[in-house]
Design a protein around this motif. Structure first.
Motif, PDB file in Angstrom:
ATOM      1  N   ILE A  16       0.834  -1.202   0.000  1.00 21.75           N
ATOM      2  CA  ILE A  16       0.000   0.000   0.000  1.00 21.75           C
ATOM      3  C   ILE A  16       0.871   1.255   0.000  1.00 21.75           C
ATOM      4  N   GLU A  17       1.905   1.255   0.839  1.00 21.92           N
ATOM      5  CA  GLU A  17       2.817   2.397   0.853  1.00 21.92           C
ATOM      6  C   GLU A  17       3.520   2.549  -0.493  1.00 21.92           C
ATOM      7  N   ALA A  18       3.915   1.417  -1.080  1.00 20.81           N
ATOM      8  CA  ALA A  18       4.563   1.464  -2.397  1.00 20.81           C
ATOM      9  C   ALA A  18       3.603   2.005  -3.450  1.00 20.81           C
ATOM     10  N   ALA A  19       2.343   1.575  -3.379  1.00 26.22           N
ATOM     11  CA  ALA A  19       1.342   2.061  -4.335  1.00 26.22           C
ATOM     12  C   ALA A  19       1.179   3.570  -4.220  1.00 26.22           C
ATOM     13  N   GLU A  20       1.113   4.060  -2.992  1.00 25.55           N
ATOM     14  CA  GLU A  20       0.962   5.511  -2.791  1.00 25.55           C
ATOM     15  C   GLU A  20       2.153   6.274  -3.358  1.00 25.55           C
ATOM     16  N   GLU A  21       3.355   5.739  -3.144  1.00 28.54           N
ATOM     17  CA  GLU A  21       4.559   6.412  -3.647  1.00 28.54           C
ATOM     18  C   GLU A  21       4.627   6.362  -5.175  1.00 28.54           C
ATOM     19  N   ILE A  22       4.230   5.234  -5.742  1.00 26.28           N
ATOM     20  CA  ILE A  22       4.217   5.115  -7.209  1.00 26.28           C
ATOM     21  C   ILE A  22       3.216   6.092  -7.808  1.00 26.28           C
ATOM     22  N   ARG A  23       2.038   6.168  -7.233  1.00 33.86           N
ATOM     23  CA  ARG A  23       1.020   7.070  -7.765  1.00 33.86           C
ATOM     24  C   ARG A  23       1.443   8.533  -7.602  1.00 33.86           C
ATOM     25  N   ARG A  24       2.245   8.818  -6.571  1.00 33.50           N
ATOM     26  CA  ARG A  24       2.699  10.188  -6.352  1.00 33.50           C
ATOM     27  C   ARG A  24       3.816  10.575  -7.312  1.00 33.50           C
ATOM     28  N   THR A  25       4.750   9.648  -7.560  1.00 37.14           N
ATOM     29  CA  THR A  25       5.942   9.995  -8.342  1.00 37.14           C
ATOM     30  C   THR A  25       5.883   9.554  -9.801  1.00 37.14           C
ATOM     31  N   VAL A  26       5.128   8.479 -10.081  1.00 39.94           N
ATOM     32  CA  VAL A  26       4.998   7.993 -11.465  1.00 39.94           C
ATOM     33  C   VAL A  26       3.513   7.749 -11.732  1.00 39.94           C
ATOM     34  N   PRO A  27       2.714   8.817 -11.792  1.00 40.98           N
ATOM     35  CA  PRO A  27       1.255   8.655 -11.869  1.00 40.98           C
ATOM     36  C   PRO A  27       0.760   7.943 -13.120  1.00 40.98           C
ATOM     37  N   GLU A  28       1.602   7.874 -14.156  1.00 35.34           N
ATOM     38  CA  GLU A  28       1.160   7.180 -15.368  1.00 35.34           C
ATOM     39  C   GLU A  28       1.176   5.664 -15.201  1.00 35.34           C
ATOM     40  N   THR A  29       1.783   5.152 -14.130  1.00 36.03           N
ATOM     41  CA  THR A  29       1.786   3.713 -13.865  1.00 36.03           C
ATOM     42  C   THR A  29       0.580   3.342 -13.015  1.00 36.03           C
ATOM     43  N   GLY A  30      -0.269   2.462 -13.542  1.00 42.94           N
ATOM     44  CA  GLY A  30      -1.409   1.988 -12.781  1.00 42.94           C
ATOM     45  C   GLY A  30      -0.991   0.875 -11.841  1.00 42.94           C
ATOM     46  N   VAL A  31      -1.687   0.735 -10.717  1.00 42.54           N
ATOM     47  CA  VAL A  31      -1.315  -0.247  -9.699  1.00 42.54           C
ATOM     48  C   VAL A  31      -2.410  -1.290  -9.523  1.00 42.54           C
ATOM     49  N   VAL A  32      -1.991  -2.558  -9.553  1.00 44.92           N
ATOM     50  CA  VAL A  32      -2.872  -3.683  -9.253  1.00 44.92           C
ATOM     51  C   VAL A  32      -2.370  -4.319  -7.967  1.00 44.92           C
TER      52      VAL A  32
END
Length: 241
Positions: free
Chosen positions: A74-90
């Motif tokens: 979950i923390e990784a997903a939040e960081e990915i969405r913050r820094t690389v928003p074009e990457t979707g998370v499953v």
């Protein structure tokens, strides 16, 4: 003359897989490898490495286990969405992790899959999120709605009633779009089903999120499931071998 079915001509979905269990990563990779349009470009055993690899490889989709060392999914997903928003998370979850699913909804994850689910769901979820849609596997959707209703029959009825009231406040077209959104369809798929341009669907989705008071498509999909207005996606066409 090159064949029209040349692999290089296929639109490839680049995927990162993160799980602290090597066997799970191998299984996910093996399932995704059955789709010629999906390419696993990186693997990680913890959340922090997953974030760094997403920054480096810029995949369209990151498949993350909920529980990982160093940094959780979950923390990784939040960081990915913050820094690389074009990457979707499953997110990959197991039964009994309903609280994690609800937390991940607020963190921007767009897809939720049960590890013990059907392999076809993994491919469908990756494809949906790559196309900008939200994807809740049927088991996950059922678990989320059941968890939200865990306060008892009265609370469950109240949540269903509240969801229906929120949906009733939408226009007829917005309710139709929400039903497709809850079924995991992308904007393009919804546009084709409704015979409108994709920009029109995007406008409807933005209005739906604002009217429902939710931050993302996955949260809107939960409302659609609670209200019982989900339209299932059409069957995927069979691909030639």
């Amino acid at each position: 003359m090159p064949s029209r079915r040349e692999p290089a001509e296929l639109p490839v979905i680049r995927v990162l897989v993160a799980d602290d269990e090597a066997m799970i990563r191998a299984g996910v990779r093996a399932v995704l490898a059955t789709d010629p349009a999906i390419d696993v470009v990186a693997e990680a055993a913890d959340g922090r490495d997953a974030v760094e690899l997403v920054r480096r490889h810029r995949p369209q989709v990151a498949v993350l286990d909920v529980r990982m060392p160093v940094m959780g999914g979950i923390e990784a997903a939040e960081e990915i969405r913050r820094t690389v928003p074009e990457t979707g998370v499953v997110m990959l979850t197991t039964f009994g992790e309903d609280d994690y699913i609800l937390r991940a909804l607020g963190g921007g994850a767009a897809g939720f899959l049960i590890k013990s689910g059907e392999p076809e769901e993994l491919i469908a979820g990756v494809r949906a999120v790559a196309e900008g849609a939200a994807y809740l596997s049927p088991k996950v959707a059922a678990r989320v709605v059941a968890h939200l209703a865990a306060g008892g029959a009265g609370a469950a009825a109240g949540r269903r009633g509240a969801a229906r009231e929120r949906v009733a406040a939408l226009t007829a077209r917005e309710r139709e779009v929400l039903a497709f959104l809850g079924g995991g369809l992308s904007n393009g798929q919804i546009a084709r089903r409704l015979h409108v341009v994709e920009g029109t669907v995007k406008a409807h989705v933005s209005s739906i999120l604002a009217r429902l008071g939710v931050d993302n498509r996955a949260a809107a999909a939960v409302v659609a499931h609670e209200a019982g207005v989900v339209t299932p996606p059409p069957p995927e066409p069979k691909r030639e071998a």
